[in-house]
Design a protein around this motif. Sequence first.
Motif, PDB file in Angstrom:
ATOM      1  N   GLU A 284       0.826  -1.220   0.000  1.00  0.00           N
ATOM      2  CA  GLU A 284       0.000   0.000   0.000  1.00  0.00           C
ATOM      3  C   GLU A 284       0.858   1.267   0.000  1.00  0.00           C
ATOM      4  OE1 GLU A 284      -3.936  -1.467   2.502  1.00  0.00           O
ATOM      5  OE2 GLU A 284      -2.056  -1.088   3.546  1.00  0.00           O
ATOM      6  N   SER A 285       2.099   1.125   0.438  1.00  0.00           N
ATOM      7  CA  SER A 285       2.933   2.312   0.629  1.00  0.00           C
ATOM      8  C   SER A 285       3.895   2.582  -0.521  1.00  0.00           C
ATOM      9  CB  SER A 285       3.767   2.165   1.903  1.00  0.00           C
ATOM     10  OG  SER A 285       2.992   1.594   2.918  1.00  0.00           O
ATOM     11  N   LEU A 286       4.330   1.512  -1.194  1.00  0.00           N
ATOM     12  CA  LEU A 286       5.354   1.674  -2.221  1.00  0.00           C
ATOM     13  C   LEU A 286       4.896   2.642  -3.311  1.00  0.00           C
ATOM     14  CD1 LEU A 286       6.850  -1.916  -2.633  1.00  0.00           C
ATOM     15  CD2 LEU A 286       7.549  -0.028  -1.139  1.00  0.00           C
ATOM     16  N   GLY A 287       5.825   3.494  -3.744  1.00  0.00           N
ATOM     17  CA  GLY A 287       5.538   4.444  -4.823  1.00  0.00           C
ATOM     18  C   GLY A 287       4.940   5.750  -4.322  1.00  0.00           C
ATOM     19  N   LYS A 288       4.445   5.768  -3.071  1.00  0.00           N
ATOM     20  CA  LYS A 288       3.808   6.986  -2.561  1.00  0.00           C
ATOM     21  C   LYS A 288       4.828   7.889  -1.896  1.00  0.00           C
ATOM     22  CE  LYS A 288      -0.748   5.100  -1.789  1.00  0.00           C
ATOM     23  NZ  LYS A 288      -1.495   4.275  -0.838  1.00  0.00           N
ATOM     24  N   ASN A 289       4.462   9.188  -1.782  1.00  0.00           N
ATOM     25  CA  ASN A 289       5.276  10.122  -1.018  1.00  0.00           C
ATOM     26  C   ASN A 289       4.927   9.932   0.460  1.00  0.00           C
ATOM     27  OD1 ASN A 289       5.947  12.682   0.384  1.00  0.00           O
ATOM     28  ND2 ASN A 289       6.655  13.240  -1.683  1.00  0.00           N
ATOM     29  N   PRO A 290       5.936   9.899   1.355  1.00  0.00           N
ATOM     30  CA  PRO A 290       5.652   9.648   2.774  1.00  0.00           C
ATOM     31  C   PRO A 290       4.649  10.635   3.363  1.00  0.00           C
ATOM     32  CG  PRO A 290       8.015   9.638   2.368  1.00  0.00           C
ATOM     33  CD  PRO A 290       7.379  10.070   1.099  1.00  0.00           C
ATOM     34  N   SER A 291       4.416  11.750   2.688  1.00  0.00           N
ATOM     35  CA  SER A 291       3.486  12.741   3.240  1.00  0.00           C
ATOM     36  C   SER A 291       2.058  12.193   3.298  1.00  0.00           C
ATOM     37  CB  SER A 291       3.539  14.023   2.403  1.00  0.00           C
ATOM     38  OG  SER A 291       3.122  13.720   1.090  1.00  0.00           O
ATOM     39  N   PHE A 292       1.856  11.030   2.643  1.00  0.00           N
ATOM     40  CA  PHE A 292       0.487  10.471   2.715  1.00  0.00           C
ATOM     41  C   PHE A 292       0.132  10.060   4.132  1.00  0.00           C
ATOM     42  CE2 PHE A 292       2.506   6.347   2.680  1.00  0.00           C
ATOM     43  CZ  PHE A 292       1.568   5.440   3.172  1.00  0.00           C
ATOM     44  N   LEU A 293       1.172   9.984   4.984  1.00  0.00           N
ATOM     45  CA  LEU A 293       0.952   9.604   6.377  1.00  0.00           C
ATOM     46  C   LEU A 293       0.619  10.815   7.254  1.00  0.00           C
ATOM     47  CD1 LEU A 293       4.021   7.232   6.713  1.00  0.00           C
ATOM     48  CD2 LEU A 293       1.639   6.494   6.893  1.00  0.00           C
ATOM     49  N   SER A 294       0.831  12.016   6.711  1.00  0.00           N
ATOM     50  CA  SER A 294       0.775  13.209   7.554  1.00  0.00           C
ATOM     51  C   SER A 294      -0.578  13.402   8.231  1.00  0.00           C
ATOM     52  CB  SER A 294       1.105  14.445   6.712  1.00  0.00           C
ATOM     53  OG  SER A 294       0.977  15.597   7.511  1.00  0.00           O
ATOM     54  N   ALA A 295      -0.479  13.854   9.494  1.00  0.00           N
ATOM     55  CA  ALA A 295      -1.702  14.111  10.255  1.00  0.00           C
ATOM     56  C   ALA A 295      -2.205  15.535  10.001  1.00  0.00           C
ATOM     57  CB  ALA A 295      -1.424  13.903  11.742  1.00  0.00           C
ATOM     58  N   GLN A 296      -1.511  16.279   9.154  1.00  0.00           N
ATOM     59  CA  GLN A 296      -1.854  17.670   8.827  1.00  0.00           C
ATOM     60  C   GLN A 296      -1.836  18.558  10.068  1.00  0.00           C
ATOM     61  OE1 GLN A 296      -2.250  18.120   5.625  1.00  0.00           O
ATOM     62  NE2 GLN A 296      -2.807  16.082   4.876  1.00  0.00           N
ATOM     63  N   LYS A 297      -1.102  18.129  11.093  1.00  0.00           N
ATOM     64  CA  LYS A 297      -1.063  18.917  12.313  1.00  0.00           C
ATOM     65  C   LYS A 297      -0.021  20.017  12.222  1.00  0.00           C
ATOM     66  CE  LYS A 297      -1.990  17.501  16.870  1.00  0.00           C
ATOM     67  NZ  LYS A 297      -1.586  16.805  18.085  1.00  0.00           N
ATOM     68  N   GLN A 298       1.049  19.732  11.374  1.00  0.00           N
ATOM     69  CA  GLN A 298       2.114  20.707  11.232  1.00  0.00           C
ATOM     70  C   GLN A 298       1.982  21.372   9.874  1.00  0.00           C
ATOM     71  OE1 GLN A 298       4.104  17.326  12.252  1.00  0.00           O
ATOM     72  NE2 GLN A 298       5.427  18.215  13.838  1.00  0.00           N
ATOM     73  N   GLY A 299       2.217  22.656   9.858  1.00  0.00           N
ATOM     74  CA  GLY A 299       1.971  23.429   8.647  1.00  0.00           C
ATOM     75  C   GLY A 299       2.973  23.155   7.550  1.00  0.00           C
ATOM     76  N   LYS A 300       2.670  23.725   6.388  1.00  0.00           N
ATOM     77  CA  LYS A 300       3.524  23.564   5.221  1.00  0.00           C
ATOM     78  C   LYS A 300       4.955  24.019   5.501  1.00  0.00           C
ATOM     79  CE  LYS A 300       2.215  23.915   0.372  1.00  0.00           C
ATOM     80  NZ  LYS A 300       1.701  24.802  -0.660  1.00  0.00           N
ATOM     81  N   GLU A 301       5.040  25.194   6.203  1.00  0.00           N
ATOM     82  CA  GLU A 301       6.360  25.778   6.473  1.00  0.00           C
ATOM     83  C   GLU A 301       7.253  24.772   7.219  1.00  0.00           C
ATOM     84  OE1 GLU A 301       3.576  27.446   8.410  1.00  0.00           O
ATOM     85  OE2 GLU A 301       2.942  27.678   6.322  1.00  0.00           O
ATOM     86  N   PHE A 302       6.627  24.011   8.117  1.00  0.00           N
ATOM     87  CA  PHE A 302       7.377  23.033   8.910  1.00  0.00           C
ATOM     88  C   PHE A 302       8.128  22.064   7.985  1.00  0.00           C
ATOM     89  CE2 PHE A 302       7.599  18.818  10.851  1.00  0.00           C
ATOM     90  CZ  PHE A 302       8.286  19.101  12.022  1.00  0.00           C
ATOM     91  N   PHE A 303       7.389  21.593   6.977  1.00  0.00           N
ATOM     92  CA  PHE A 303       8.000  20.596   6.092  1.00  0.00           C
ATOM     93  C   PHE A 303       9.007  21.222   5.129  1.00  0.00           C
ATOM     94  CE2 PHE A 303       4.307  18.320   7.673  1.00  0.00           C
ATOM     95  CZ  PHE A 303       4.898  17.125   8.057  1.00  0.00           C
ATOM     96  N   ILE A 304       8.715  22.481   4.693  1.00  0.00           N
ATOM     97  CA  ILE A 304       9.694  23.174   3.839  1.00  0.00           C
ATOM     98  C   ILE A 304      11.003  23.326   4.600  1.00  0.00           C
ATOM     99  CG2 ILE A 304      10.245  25.376   2.739  1.00  0.00           C
ATOM    100  CD1 ILE A 304       7.228  25.621   2.096  1.00  0.00           C
ATOM    101  N   GLU A 305      10.868  23.765   5.862  1.00  0.00           N
ATOM    102  CA  GLU A 305      12.031  23.940   6.733  1.00  0.00           C
ATOM    103  C   GLU A 305      12.788  22.608   6.894  1.00  0.00           C
ATOM    104  OE1 GLU A 305      13.141  26.708   8.086  1.00  0.00           O
ATOM    105  OE2 GLU A 305      14.763  25.637   9.130  1.00  0.00           O
ATOM    106  N   LEU A 306      11.981  21.539   7.124  1.00  0.00           N
ATOM    107  CA  LEU A 306      12.552  20.192   7.310  1.00  0.00           C
ATOM    108  C   LEU A 306      13.423  19.805   6.110  1.00  0.00           C
ATOM    109  CD1 LEU A 306      10.454  17.071   8.405  1.00  0.00           C
ATOM    110  CD2 LEU A 306      12.133  16.922   6.594  1.00  0.00           C
ATOM    111  N   TRP A 307      12.873  19.935   4.926  1.00  0.00           N
ATOM    112  CA  TRP A 307      13.615  19.488   3.742  1.00  0.00           C
ATOM    113  C   TRP A 307      14.791  20.398   3.421  1.00  0.00           C
ATOM    114  CZ3 TRP A 307      13.798  14.821   2.427  1.00  0.00           C
ATOM    115  CH2 TRP A 307      12.720  13.968   2.681  1.00  0.00           C
ATOM    116  N   ASN A 308      14.615  21.702   3.764  1.00  0.00           N
ATOM    117  CA  ASN A 308      15.767  22.605   3.602  1.00  0.00           C
ATOM    118  C   ASN A 308      16.945  22.106   4.441  1.00  0.00           C
ATOM    119  OD1 ASN A 308      14.662  24.311   1.792  1.00  0.00           O
ATOM    120  ND2 ASN A 308      13.970  25.852   3.293  1.00  0.00           N
ATOM    121  N   THR A 309      16.636  21.706   5.678  1.00  0.00           N
ATOM    122  CA  THR A 309      17.695  21.211   6.574  1.00  0.00           C
ATOM    123  C   THR A 309      18.350  19.961   5.998  1.00  0.00           C
ATOM    124  OG1 THR A 309      16.310  22.004   8.380  1.00  0.00           O
ATOM    125  CG2 THR A 309      18.197  20.630   8.970  1.00  0.00           C
ATOM    126  N   VAL A 310      17.496  19.058   5.500  1.00  0.00           N
ATOM    127  CA  VAL A 310      18.054  17.829   4.923  1.00  0.00           C
ATOM    128  C   VAL A 310      18.988  18.172   3.771  1.00  0.00           C
ATOM    129  CG1 VAL A 310      17.520  15.707   3.677  1.00  0.00           C
ATOM    130  CG2 VAL A 310      16.090  16.420   5.600  1.00  0.00           C
TER     131      VAL A 310
END
Length: 970
Positions: A459-485
């Motif tokens: 069920e998970s293969l091929g999907k973006n992990p964001s399909f798991l998101s609880a939508q509790k943290q805003g977009k900026e949170f994830f932009i910041e996250l990936w910038n750090t990575v």
Amino acid sequence: MKDVPNPQSLKLTPPRKWLWFNIAVCFLVSGLGLWALESSNYQNRKQNEYSHTYEDLTELRIQLENIITQNLNLSQGMATYIATNPDISQKEYSAFGAQLLKRKNNIINIGAAKDMVIGMIYPIAGNEKALGLDYRKQQSEAFDAIRAGNTVLSGPLNLVQGGVGLIARQPIYLNQTGETWGLLSTVLDYDAIIKESGLLTAKHLNITLKGRDAKGAQGDFIWGKPEVFEQNPIIQTVKLPFGSWVIAATPKSGWMTFRPSTLIWSVAYIVIFLWLSLIHLRYKTVRREQKSLVNSITSARRFSDLFESHDAVMLLIESQSGRIIDANQSAQNFYGYTQQQLTRMRISDINQASPEKVYEDRQKAAFGEQNAFVMTHRLKNGDIRKVEVHSSPVETGNNTLLFSIIHDITDRFESQKKLTLDAVVFANSQEGIIITDKHRNIISVNKAFEIITGYTAAESLGKNPSFLSAQKQGKEFFIELWNTVNETGQWKGEVWNRRKSGKVFPELLSITEVKDEAGQPEYYVGVFSDITKLKQSEEELENLALTDSLTGLPNRLSLKNTLDHAIAHAKRSHERVAVLFLDLDKFKVVNDSLGHAAGDELLKSVSGRLSERLREKDTLGRLGGDEFVIILENLNSEKDIITVAKDIIELINRPFPLEEGQEAYIGTSIGISQYPDNASKGEDLIAYADVAMYQAKQNGRNTYSFYNESLTADADKQMRTFSQIKRGIKAREFELYYQPQIDIHTGKIIGSEALLRWNHPERGLLTPAHFIRIAEERGVIRDLSRYVLVAACQQLKRWQDMGFKQTLSVNISPQDFNHRDFTREVRHIVQQSHIDPNLLELEITESALMRNADAILNQLQTLRNLGIQLAIDDFGTGYSSLSYLKHFPINKLKIDRSFIQDIEEDSSDRAIVSAIIDMAKNFNLTIVAEGVEKAPQELILQAEGCDLSQGYLHSKPVPAATFTAMLENA
Ligand code: C2E
Ligand code: CA
Ligand code: CA
């Protein structure tokens, strides 16, 4: 294959000459032998023949002599009669003759010649002609008898009346007068005598008689074949009373001549022939073998060039014994042995499998059953290599050699192993793992992921992990996250996700970027754990009683809250807040000497006195142990603070009555920090007050000290500890404790690890956590390490002298290797202390080793060369580099405590430990499990093949004297 001889130079033994020599000798010896045999046989037979002939002849001769003598005796009778009756008449004569010749005889007639004229004869009939014969006229030999006075025998001669006769003439002398009467002439039948004497019937002999007229050897032949005399006859004399004959005989068949026996000779020659055939056959076989040897050497020479110059590692092995017959240059390079050393070895000296297994494999190769093998070989320098061996049989006469090509597959093998290990870790990890491609699409998830999220891998293969998101943290949170990575290659933090069931949960997630060779992101690996429970317990913790159970005072958490509130309040009202950090002096003495109960009593009394002194607005709390904190609010000036501090010191200095009439005298040192001067966070204020308290202690106890802003709190603390370490070394405050290492299979103590302790004058017994890092950062670790090494070696020597053969492990800081003369120093210490270097072991942590691998390698080698053992400490966190570890000359591997801790419940820990042990065994390392606290843990380790166990299960680290007692009682 350097020594393959030139086939032309080979001497072929045996040469053809050898064959002919053999044959000649054989003939000569057997011929001489046979000849001797034959000739002795001949001599025997000839002797036999001779004596037989002699005996037969003797018999015949005697017979002949007898017959003649008997006949003459008869005529002698007549002669005697006449001698007494000289006037005898014919009538009388005939009567006497008849009487006489009645007896058997061979007498033809007897004539009597008186006065030499025959006047009487018997028998008359047929002999009439003889009457009147006058010897005086015709037969002069008749007078011979008279002359001789004895009988004379004549003949044989032809008789007048026919036939052949012998004539014996006897003189007759008158008895009375002795005058000659005349002559008696007796005619004997010669043929009858010959016949009767047996001469005719002697079948085996050729006989001849000689000596006519009894003239012996001078006489003519009488009878038989005259040539007998020329045939080497046996000769005897036939004695007659009046002369002799000669009788001679040879065997009828002639004397035997020397004639070799055809039977003997033919048997002999058959035997010789067979023997020679055998020699010839043997000769031919040897020639053939040599020819094949020459052939194989010729081809070997051709092969040897290939063998020598080939890059591949090649060995030539005798299949039966396993002896290494030859090794090419590459083999010498690979194994590190010279050609000479290798050819003195057997393959089982190199192969790590059991000799039986090695033999079995060799047989398989020799019979062509199998020609590729994966084996473990040991090099001269002790390195263990996985190798693939291709062996093919080579027949050489009566021997089978194995031509083996060896490929080093260690790296391939290791990476395979590591892959397996990674797979095990991946599959068994308790943490969810997501691997995405560079577009962040999931390409793999593990079992824990499925359990935590409720989604299957499919069920998970091929999907973006964001399909798991609880939508509790805003977009900026994830932009910041990936910038750090993207910038740092990783990110770590809390993320809220939603399970398939819809339930939202917090997870602790770390994302790591995996780059390709070009340095571009290729994969992202996300590892997360469900921290729902952790969050819950955090909350629960907050709800826990905020008081210290012993004194009923607020505890650290409560103090922190209070302080935060106070600061917030002070902020608004522009007031100041002070934190006083109290540490009781000499409390430890009371606790140790009077017992915990007294200690607890004392703490209660202290808290009582303090509470009494403080205002209602102030807060007193206890951090633990003998540490108290006071929060002062609504302060006007520093002066107020000093007053309080002094009062408190004075209060504590007063004796404390204890039970049973005892009193305790203690004191306190106080560190002070303030808001807003020093910090605006409660936590920081407490920390700074702590630092200030140390300053106070250093300034002499029973005093207070304000936090000094000019130094950062951390640096200040470190500075003090650093100078104290140097002082502590001088003051002999450091001491080594020893924790036993146990043979997991026998339960025996095989050695110990030396662990450093600091008997701090104020802070009590400190473990390394309190000072090692500081010592490293401040550059005093070298002094500390030197102290530890000297102390450890001295102790080791003491044990050595007591007869305990124990290894002693000493921890080495990675920084020690930064000093170029570190190894020289170690050698010096080892030599000075006269210990067996084999019993000393140095431990270096895996991470330290990895960080400075290149720089350390040489030094490790030098230490190993001194005979010192080396161990890798805290192994397991960086397990992926185990294959790299084998480049280091290490003996031991200590599995980190974190793996042992949960080994009972955590299957992935167990899998990892099992894999580590497996690989370590491959490198011939001894394995120690650290931090073994429970018997079931040890049982599991035992089952997994671990060697040694160290941990509280057996003993905590103990002072030298205690450990010595343990050894003595073992
Ligand atoms: P380490 O080398 O890993 O030493 C083992 C530590 O685990 C020791 O702590 C020991 O007391 C503890 N331990 C042993 N068995 C158990 C157990 O069953 N359960 C638990 N929970 N712990 C156990 P310690 O003595 O506090 O030493 C800590 C670290 O300090 C050592 O870790 C070592 O890295 C370092 N260290 C100790 N002595 C020296 C030294 O002389 N020189 C240097 N450079 N470092 C040292
Ligand atoms: Ca250690
Ligand atoms: Ca360790």
